[in-house]
Scaffold this motif. Structure first.
Motif, PDB file in Angstrom:
ATOM      1  N   PHE A  12       0.806  -1.177  -0.025  1.00 28.22           N
ATOM      2  CA  PHE A  12      -0.032   0.323   0.108  1.00 28.22           C
ATOM      3  C   PHE A  12       0.723   1.134   0.088  1.00 28.22           C
ATOM      4  CE2 PHE A  12      -4.272  -1.293   0.958  1.00 28.22           C
ATOM      5  CZ  PHE A  12      -4.092  -3.028   1.414  1.00 28.22           C
ATOM      6  N   PHE A  13       0.510   2.274  -0.943  1.00 28.62           N
ATOM      7  CA  PHE A  13       1.126   3.478  -0.629  1.00 28.62           C
ATOM      8  C   PHE A  13      -0.199   4.578   0.097  1.00 28.62           C
ATOM      9  CE2 PHE A  13       3.645   2.335  -4.085  1.00 28.62           C
ATOM     10  CZ  PHE A  13       4.902   2.588  -3.722  1.00 28.62           C
ATOM     11  N   GLY A  14      -0.072   4.599   1.418  1.00 33.22           N
ATOM     12  CA  GLY A  14      -1.172   5.229   1.878  1.00 33.22           C
ATOM     13  C   GLY A  14      -2.195   4.237   2.036  1.00 33.22           C
ATOM     14  N   ARG A  15      -3.518   4.910   1.698  1.00 39.32           N
ATOM     15  CA  ARG A  15      -4.565   3.990   1.605  1.00 39.32           C
ATOM     16  C   ARG A  15      -4.681   3.100   0.228  1.00 39.32           C
ATOM     17  NH1 ARG A  15      -9.790   7.261   3.472  1.00 39.32           N
ATOM     18  NH2 ARG A  15      -8.191   8.928   3.116  1.00 39.32           N
ATOM     19  N   LYS A  16      -3.790   3.600  -0.682  1.00 41.02           N
ATOM     20  CA  LYS A  16      -3.883   3.097  -2.055  1.00 41.02           C
ATOM     21  C   LYS A  16      -3.077   1.850  -2.229  1.00 41.02           C
ATOM     22  CE  LYS A  16      -3.289   4.406  -6.963  1.00 41.02           C
ATOM     23  NZ  LYS A  16      -1.965   3.604  -7.452  1.00 41.02           N
ATOM     24  N   GLN A  17      -3.800   0.865  -2.798  1.00 41.01           N
ATOM     25  CA  GLN A  17      -3.147  -0.592  -2.623  1.00 41.01           C
ATOM     26  C   GLN A  17      -2.329  -0.425  -4.245  1.00 41.01           C
ATOM     27  OE1 GLN A  17      -5.314  -3.824  -1.606  1.00 41.01           O
ATOM     28  NE2 GLN A  17      -3.511  -5.469  -1.771  1.00 41.01           N
ATOM     29  N   ALA A  18      -1.125  -0.821  -4.078  1.00 41.71           N
ATOM     30  CA  ALA A  18      -0.352  -0.901  -5.118  1.00 41.71           C
ATOM     31  C   ALA A  18       0.094  -2.241  -5.930  1.00 41.71           C
ATOM     32  CB  ALA A  18       0.941  -0.186  -5.055  1.00 41.71           C
ATOM     33  N   LEU A  19       0.127  -3.097  -4.850  1.00 40.31           N
ATOM     34  CA  LEU A  19       0.366  -4.612  -5.174  1.00 40.31           C
ATOM     35  C   LEU A  19      -0.775  -5.543  -4.616  1.00 40.31           C
ATOM     36  CD1 LEU A  19       4.199  -4.905  -5.146  1.00 40.31           C
ATOM     37  CD2 LEU A  19       2.803  -4.258  -7.041  1.00 40.31           C
ATOM     38  N   GLY A  36       3.874  -4.591 -18.429  1.00 42.35           N
ATOM     39  CA  GLY A  36       2.824  -4.271 -18.004  1.00 42.35           C
ATOM     40  C   GLY A  36       2.884  -2.519 -18.305  1.00 42.35           C
ATOM     41  N   PRO A  37       1.791  -2.061 -18.603  1.00 42.58           N
ATOM     42  CA  PRO A  37       1.751  -0.636 -18.867  1.00 42.58           C
ATOM     43  C   PRO A  37       2.422   0.376 -17.677  1.00 42.58           C
ATOM     44  CG  PRO A  37      -0.321  -1.306 -18.158  1.00 42.58           C
ATOM     45  CD  PRO A  37       0.392  -2.494 -18.248  1.00 42.58           C
ATOM     46  N   ASN A  38       2.677   1.700 -17.966  1.00 44.05           N
ATOM     47  CA  ASN A  38       3.130   2.206 -16.910  1.00 44.05           C
ATOM     48  C   ASN A  38       2.178   2.398 -15.765  1.00 44.05           C
ATOM     49  OD1 ASN A  38       5.451   3.191 -18.204  1.00 44.05           O
ATOM     50  ND2 ASN A  38       4.419   4.743 -19.316  1.00 44.05           N
ATOM     51  N   GLY A  39       2.666   2.418 -14.487  1.00 44.31           N
ATOM     52  CA  GLY A  39       1.810   2.516 -13.416  1.00 44.31           C
ATOM     53  C   GLY A  39       1.040   1.345 -12.809  1.00 44.31           C
ATOM     54  N   ALA A  40       1.544   0.096 -13.581  1.00 44.19           N
ATOM     55  CA  ALA A  40       1.309  -1.162 -13.301  1.00 44.19           C
ATOM     56  C   ALA A  40       1.725  -1.674 -11.940  1.00 44.19           C
ATOM     57  CB  ALA A  40       1.450  -2.081 -14.295  1.00 44.19           C
ATOM     58  N   GLY A  41       2.869  -1.441 -11.534  1.00 44.02           N
ATOM     59  CA  GLY A  41       3.512  -1.857 -10.360  1.00 44.02           C
ATOM     60  C   GLY A  41       5.058  -2.641 -10.498  1.00 44.02           C
ATOM     61  N   LYS A  42       5.302  -2.516 -11.636  1.00 42.65           N
ATOM     62  CA  LYS A  42       6.680  -3.219 -12.036  1.00 42.65           C
ATOM     63  C   LYS A  42       7.924  -2.748 -10.857  1.00 42.65           C
ATOM     64  CE  LYS A  42       6.769  -1.855 -16.305  1.00 42.65           C
ATOM     65  NZ  LYS A  42       5.446  -0.959 -16.066  1.00 42.65           N
ATOM     66  N   SER A  43       7.971  -1.300 -11.081  1.00 40.75           N
ATOM     67  CA  SER A  43       8.983  -0.882 -10.172  1.00 40.75           C
ATOM     68  C   SER A  43       8.712  -1.017  -8.841  1.00 40.75           C
ATOM     69  CB  SER A  43       9.169   0.535 -10.410  1.00 40.75           C
ATOM     70  OG  SER A  43       9.526   0.899 -11.917  1.00 40.75           O
ATOM     71  N   THR A  44       7.522  -1.012  -8.407  1.00 41.28           N
ATOM     72  CA  THR A  44       7.341  -1.606  -6.923  1.00 41.28           C
ATOM     73  C   THR A  44       7.834  -2.833  -6.408  1.00 41.28           C
ATOM     74  OG1 THR A  44       5.639   0.307  -7.095  1.00 41.28           O
ATOM     75  CG2 THR A  44       5.493  -1.246  -5.282  1.00 41.28           C
ATOM     76  N   ILE A  45       7.262  -3.798  -7.250  1.00 37.60           N
ATOM     77  CA  ILE A  45       7.744  -5.196  -7.265  1.00 37.60           C
ATOM     78  C   ILE A  45       9.331  -5.169  -6.948  1.00 37.60           C
ATOM     79  CG2 ILE A  45       7.841  -7.338  -8.361  1.00 37.60           C
ATOM     80  CD1 ILE A  45       5.185  -6.806  -9.698  1.00 37.60           C
ATOM     81  N   ILE A  82      17.046   0.009 -10.896  1.00 35.09           N
ATOM     82  CA  ILE A  82      15.886   0.106 -10.853  1.00 35.09           C
ATOM     83  C   ILE A  82      15.516   1.712 -10.859  1.00 35.09           C
ATOM     84  CG2 ILE A  82      13.874  -0.061  -9.168  1.00 35.09           C
ATOM     85  CD1 ILE A  82      15.156  -2.560  -7.850  1.00 35.09           C
ATOM     86  N   GLU A  83      14.456   1.710 -11.902  1.00 30.89           N
ATOM     87  CA  GLU A  83      14.001   3.163 -12.061  1.00 30.89           C
ATOM     88  C   GLU A  83      15.105   3.828 -12.795  1.00 30.89           C
ATOM     89  OE1 GLU A  83      11.377   5.072  -9.170  1.00 30.89           O
ATOM     90  OE2 GLU A  83       9.772   3.964 -10.228  1.00 30.89           O
ATOM     91  N   SER A  84      15.811   4.778 -12.370  1.00 29.19           N
ATOM     92  CA  SER A  84      16.805   5.255 -13.289  1.00 29.19           C
ATOM     93  C   SER A  84      18.259   4.906 -12.609  1.00 29.19           C
ATOM     94  CB  SER A  84      16.588   6.853 -13.428  1.00 29.19           C
ATOM     95  OG  SER A  84      16.266   7.426 -12.087  1.00 29.19           O
TER      96      SER A  84
HETATM   97  N1  LIG Z   1       6.504   6.536  -3.791  1.00 33.64           N
HETATM   98  C1  LIG Z   1       5.156   6.378  -4.070  1.00 33.64           C
HETATM   99  N2  LIG Z   1       4.003   6.957  -3.413  1.00 33.64           N
HETATM  100  C2  LIG Z   1       2.877   6.965  -3.827  1.00 33.64           C
HETATM  101  N3  LIG Z   1       2.490   6.010  -4.933  1.00 33.64           N
HETATM  102  C3  LIG Z   1       3.290   5.441  -5.653  1.00 33.64           C
HETATM  103  C4  LIG Z   1       4.810   5.668  -5.223  1.00 33.64           C
HETATM  104  N4  LIG Z   1       5.437   4.677  -6.042  1.00 33.64           N
HETATM  105  C5  LIG Z   1       4.700   4.252  -7.047  1.00 33.64           C
HETATM  106  N5  LIG Z   1       3.179   4.707  -6.591  1.00 33.64           N
HETATM  107  C6  LIG Z   1       1.946   4.197  -7.381  1.00 33.64           C
HETATM  108  O1  LIG Z   1       2.212   2.835  -7.488  1.00 33.64           O
HETATM  109  C7  LIG Z   1       1.752   2.255  -8.725  1.00 33.64           C
HETATM  110  C8  LIG Z   1       2.585   1.562  -9.352  1.00 33.64           C
HETATM  111  O2  LIG Z   1       3.718   2.156  -9.802  1.00 33.64           O
HETATM  112  P1  LIG Z   1       4.903   1.617 -10.313  1.00 33.64           P
HETATM  113  O3  LIG Z   1       5.591   0.537  -9.604  1.00 33.64           O
HETATM  114  O4  LIG Z   1       6.048   2.689 -10.372  1.00 33.64           O
HETATM  115  O5  LIG Z   1       4.772   1.200 -11.800  1.00 33.64           O
HETATM  116  P2  LIG Z   1       5.437   0.652 -13.068  1.00 33.64           P
HETATM  117  O6  LIG Z   1       6.997   0.621 -12.682  1.00 33.64           O
HETATM  118  O7  LIG Z   1       4.870  -0.577 -13.610  1.00 33.64           O
HETATM  119  O8  LIG Z   1       5.529   1.962 -14.055  1.00 33.64           O
HETATM  120  C9  LIG Z   1       1.281   3.741  -9.319  1.00 33.64           C
HETATM  121  O9  LIG Z   1      -0.197   3.707  -9.227  1.00 33.64           O
HETATM  122  C10 LIG Z   1       1.966   4.554  -8.544  1.00 33.64           C
HETATM  123  O10 LIG Z   1       1.378   6.016  -8.929  1.00 33.64           O
END
Ligand SMILES: Nc1ncnc2c1ncn2[C@@H]1O[C@H](COP(=O)(O)OP(=O)(O)O)[C@@H](O)[C@H]1O
Ligand SMILES: [Mg+2]
Length: 304
Positions: A12-19, A36-45, A82-84
């Motif tokens: 979760f990022f706050g109340r928003k579930q990302a994975l 997966g498309p941008n915002g899918a959660g790849k970097s978060t994984i 990861i990321e940049s």
């Molecule tokens: N530090 C953060 N704080 C809040 N939300 C985040 C943060 N990092 C990522 N998110 C949210 O988590 C979701 C997945 O993001 P991310 O893993 O970066 O996707 P991807 O790498 O697939 O493009 C997105 O909705 C993004 O907005």
């Protein structure tokens, strides 16, 4: 033993579930494409795996060892970008490599890494003078230091020109043949299509498909598309015969069977019921298209 096991990862990022319950694993010496498309959660994984972010529940094992708060020992064998890429900009490429060397990479190995990632030519220039593609290659070089068993590369083809993308693909295949496991992400399937052994498709934080490359490529390869005078009637008839028709792009689509006999069956059924066939095509789906379809089916499920 699996190189990486991710089980029921929730974040979760706050109340928003990302994975949402993300699970997958990687066998030694194989390449897993995370798509997966941008915002899918790849970097978060990926960040969860290397400890750049905490996760809320689930388990991650590297070489059978569970990651704990003290993650260091299990991450010894992991190289990542990861990321940049984040080299020190006031240092040269070579100085950056020396800095990230934990002492186990010999000068000879360092030179080999520089050659393989094609940074030798500009290794003595400061990183702040590098183009995005050069930084990307330095980032990949850094991830190759210290004899990783698992490489985690987040969209490493971003910013690379076609030739460098091609060379990177060759390098990754070569590394995997040496026994290194690779987790690589992209939002473009095409970038991974010639190298990945397995695919995990992720959308809105959920794994929506897992497949080995071979079946991913052949899935939905043979389709029949028909245009008819009466769509509803045709859908009813074909459904009742168990052909699982779907409407796609204003046409009825049916997957052909292995024997390729679905077409004659469709024609027979429809002409018996006096549904006029306006057009028939056999359709070969490419990978990108089949991915887009998986994603759009998932998105429409989500919307319901
Ligand atoms: N530090 C953060 N704080 C809040 N939300 C985040 C943060 N990092 C990522 N998110 C949210 O988590 C979701 C997945 O993001 P991310 O893993 O970066 O996707 P991807 O790498 O697939 O493009 C997105 O909705 C993004 O907005
Ligand atoms: Mg990302």
């Amino acid at each position: 033993m699996k190189t990486l096991e991710v089980q029921s990862l929730n974040k979760f990022f706050g109340r928003k579930q990302a994975l949402f319950d993300v699970s997958f694993d990687i066998e030694p010496g194989t390449i897993l494409g995370l798509i997966g498309p941008n915002g899918a959660g790849k970097s978060t994984i990926m960040k969860s795996i290397v400890g750049l972010t905490d996760y809320n529940s689930g388990s991650i094992k590297i070489d059978g060892k569970e990651l704990t708060k003290n993650k260091r020992s299990s991450l010894e064998n992991v190289g990542s970008m990861i990321e940049s890429p984040a080299p020190y900009l006031n240092l040269t490429g070579r100085q950056n490599l020396k800095l990230f060397n934990d002492g186990s990479t010999t000068a000879e190995e360092m030179q080999e890494i520089m050659d393989e990632t094609q940074i030798t030519e500009f290794a003595d220039r400061k990183a702040k003078k590098y183009s995005l593609g050069m930084k990307q290659r330095l980032g990949i070089a850094i991830s190759l230091l210290n004899h990783p068993k698992l490489l985690i590369l987040d969209e490493p083809m971003n910013g690379l020109d076609p030739q460098s993308t091609h060379d990177l693909r060759d390098l990754l295949v070569k590394l995997s043949k040496r026994g290194i496991s690779i987790l690589i992400s992209s939002h473009l399937l095409d970038e991974l299509s010639r190298i990945a052994d397995y695919y995990v498709v992720i959308n809105h934080g959920k794994v929506i498909k897992k497949s080995d490359a071979k079946s991913f490529l052949s899935d939905g390869l043979k389709n029949i598309r028909i245009e008819v005078s009466d769509m509803d009637k045709a859908m009813n008839i074909l459904s009742s015969e168990g052909l699982s028709p779907v409407i796609y792009d204003k046409k009825i689509e049916i997957s052909d069977n292995d024997e390729g006999t679905a077409l004659s069956q469709v024609i027979e059924l429809l002409s018996q019921s006096e549904v006029q066939i306006l057009d028939v095509t056999r359709h070969q789906e490419d990978l990108e298209e089949s991915l887009l379809k998986i994603l759009s089916e998932d998105n429409s499920k989500e919307a319901k």
